[in-house]
Design a protein around this motif. Structure first.
Motif: not given
Length: 367
Positions: A50-51, A54-55, A59-61, A73, A77-79, A81
């Motif tokens: 996931a990280k 994100e990098a 746009d979404y997980l 969370r 992770l801030t994307l 979800i």
């Protein structure tokens, strides 16, 4: 001797990056990209994957259940979800951790709205799923008016997207069925949008949908298995790189005489003198009994060594007769040179099942 000291699942994040960029290159309309990391990122390492996504700019997980989203969370992770299969029992956590539920039935819609209203939440982002033929989860077209009425009678939720799922996107012999699904999805979304007064994002394509149905890319696509290196079709598999490589070591080598049996229930009896190697991996680690009794082979120094006898909980035995090897040597089960798809095929199953079944006690190593 081997650099591998114990059973280890190696995870190549450069391969993940390659797969992400390849799949992104197939999107022609600028649609958003959702990375599916459910089931601990298809049996790998959910947080690391996931990280990396994100990098890379995803746009979404998406996860299957709320607890998976909570784990992400808590890992920072801030994307956004998306929770694909939320349950009423976990709605409190969904809201607490700012997860976005996929609401798939009239009851689940009503249950979530009730809690959101109780908490005084306004315009909480939710997603609605239409059943267009997979017949697993999803709302039916005939219920659209009732659904719209529920949405219009509350300020607690906002429909961020409408989604569906292609049932056979990898099978081009089912193109008519898939095309009909796409048409129904467009019709359902348009009907809902008209009734609620705005048009949510649309997404329908999984990995095979991305590759085979560009007309259905809509506003976002969802990729799971493709990110991990499998395209469900030989021509696409060649373009993707497996992220996971499973290796173990030889624990012990035995010399077996003709007539001796090996393993539980004496499932294998030697018809000639032979050498066997015992490996520290078994059905508790995801290598099920269906791989035993000669159906599947592992690779030792570029030689194939068939699994003999029944797979044990913690061990398998393989035939190393004629293979130059010693205790401590490295053994490959699957990876770039022998895909999980090929290994799974020997047991008449699919890469998804093999990958997601790798047990938690197997060491993960990020490359």
């Amino acid at each position: 001797m081997s650099n591998v000291e114990e059973t280890t699942l190696f995870l190549d994040l450069d391969a993940l990056s390659h797969n992400y960029h390849y799949l992104k290159s197939k999107i022609e309309n600028g649609a958003k990209f959702l990375g599916v990391v459910k089931a601990f990122a298809y049996g790998s390492d959910m947080v690391a994957i996931a990280k990396k996504l994100e990098a890379l700019g995803a746009d979404y997980l998406a996860v299957a259940y709320a607890k998976e989203g909570v784990l992400l969370r808590n890992a920072g992770l801030t994307l956004p979800i998306l929770v694909l299969h939320p349950l009423k029992a976990n709605f409190e956590e969904v809201i607490q951790y700012n997860l976005e539920p996929n609401l798939y039935s009239e009851k689940i819609i009503a249950d979530f709205i009730y809690l959101a209203e109780q908490k005084g939440v306004k315009k909480y982002l939710v997603h609605l799923k239409f059943n267009t033929g997979l017949n697993r989860l999803g709302l039916k077209a005939e219920n659209i008016e009732n659904i719209a009425n529920k949405i219009n009678q509350t300020e607690s939720v906002f429909i961020k997207s409408v989604l569906s799922h292609l049932a056979a996107s990898e099978d081009l012999e089912e193109k008519t069925f898939s095309t009909n699904q796409i048409a129904h999805f467009i019709k359902d979304t348009n009907a809902l949008s008209k009734l609620i007064g705005y048009k949510p994002m649309m997404h329908m394509c999984n990995t095979s949908g991305i590759l085979n149905y560009p007309e259905a890319h809509f506003d976002m696509v969802r990729s799971g298995i493709g990110l991990y290196g499998y395209g469900n079709e030989a021509k696409y598999d060649k373009e993707l790189k497996p992220v996971a490589t499973l290796k173990t070591v030889i624990s012990q080598i035995h010399s077996i005489e003709k007539g001796e049996s090996i393993g539980y229930n004496r499932a294998f009896v030697a018809d000639k003198p032979m050498r066997t190697a015992t490996l520290p991996i078994g059905h508790a680690d995801g290598i099920g009994r269906q791989y035993g009794n000669g159906k599947t082979a592992v690779q030792i120094h570029q030689h194939w060594a068939p699994i003999i006898g029944n797979v044990c909980m913690d061990m398998i035995m393989v035939d190393v007769t004629g293979i130059p090897c010693q205790e401590g040597d490295e053994v490959l089960l699957f990876g770039a040179n022998h895909s999980a798809d090929k290994m799974a095929g020997t047991a008449k199953t699919i890469s998804y099942e093999l990958l997601t079944g790798i047990g938690a006690r197997v060491k993960r190593k990020i490359l």
